[in-house]
Motif scaffolding. Structure first.
Motif, PDB file in Angstrom:
ATOM      1  N   ARG A  35       0.844  -1.394  -0.027  1.00 17.20           N
ATOM      2  CA  ARG A  35      -0.077  -0.015  -0.041  1.00 17.20           C
ATOM      3  C   ARG A  35       0.757   1.407  -0.050  1.00 17.20           C
ATOM      4  N   ASN A  36       0.131   2.307  -0.778  1.00 20.82           N
ATOM      5  CA  ASN A  36       0.908   3.800  -0.522  1.00 20.82           C
ATOM      6  C   ASN A  36       0.754   4.233   0.963  1.00 20.82           C
ATOM      7  N   ARG A  37       1.785   4.818   1.276  1.00 21.18           N
ATOM      8  CA  ARG A  37       1.651   5.716   2.682  1.00 21.18           C
ATOM      9  C   ARG A  37       1.659   7.194   2.371  1.00 21.18           C
ATOM     10  N   ASP A  38       1.041   7.920   3.274  1.00 23.84           N
ATOM     11  CA  ASP A  38       0.829   9.173   3.174  1.00 23.84           C
ATOM     12  C   ASP A  38       2.144   9.919   3.067  1.00 23.84           C
ATOM     13  N   THR A  41       5.949   7.073   0.596  1.00 24.16           N
ATOM     14  CA  THR A  41       6.620   5.828   0.672  1.00 24.16           C
ATOM     15  C   THR A  41       5.581   4.840   0.435  1.00 24.16           C
ATOM     16  N   VAL A  42       5.935   3.437   0.148  1.00 25.01           N
ATOM     17  CA  VAL A  42       5.339   2.451  -0.320  1.00 25.01           C
ATOM     18  C   VAL A  42       5.550   1.245   0.814  1.00 25.01           C
ATOM     19  N   GLU A  43       4.674   0.680   1.463  1.00 25.13           N
ATOM     20  CA  GLU A  43       4.948  -0.358   2.635  1.00 25.13           C
ATOM     21  C   GLU A  43       4.370  -1.663   2.111  1.00 25.13           C
ATOM     22  N   MET A  44       5.068  -2.640   2.525  1.00 28.49           N
ATOM     23  CA  MET A  44       4.596  -3.957   2.231  1.00 28.49           C
ATOM     24  C   MET A  44       4.936  -5.107   3.426  1.00 28.49           C
ATOM     25  N   LEU A  45       4.042  -5.930   3.370  1.00 30.50           N
ATOM     26  CA  LEU A  45       4.171  -7.081   4.344  1.00 30.50           C
ATOM     27  C   LEU A  45       4.281  -8.435   3.489  1.00 30.50           C
ATOM     28  N   VAL A  46       5.350  -8.896   3.500  1.00 31.36           N
ATOM     29  CA  VAL A  46       5.543 -10.229   2.761  1.00 31.36           C
ATOM     30  C   VAL A  46       6.184 -11.405   3.469  1.00 31.36           C
TER      31      VAL A  46
END
Length: 88
Positions: A35-38, A41-46
């Protein structure tokens, strides 16, 4: 099974990063979300097989060709037993 939280900095929004991440995750067989963050940045959980998660982290260090990644923060997390990868 390994789980990692990833935050990608740089020109990573508006360049198809999330869609490309979903494609890469599906190709590698890992689960999680992106997901995009405000803050831009882009955040991922993998999560998934150790080697596949490591490959996804390496993918995030470059992203799609339209991105300009300047930094990646990776934190180990507890696996949640996710079964698919999606854009959140």
């Amino acid at each position: 099974m390994t789980s990692k939280h990833i935050v990608v900095q740089g020109r990573v929004q508006g360049v198809n990063f999330r869609s490309a991440a979903e494609d890469a995750a599906n190709d590698l067989g890992v689960a999680g979300w992106v997901r995009n963050r405000d803050d831009g940045t882009v955040e991922m959980l993998v999560e998934g097989d150790d080697a596949a998660v490591d490959r996804m982290v390496e993918w995030a260090r470059q992203g799609p060709s339209s991105a300009a990644v300047t930094g990646v923060d990776v934190t180990d997390t507890e696996p949640q037993g996710l079964e698919s990868f999606e854009q959140a």
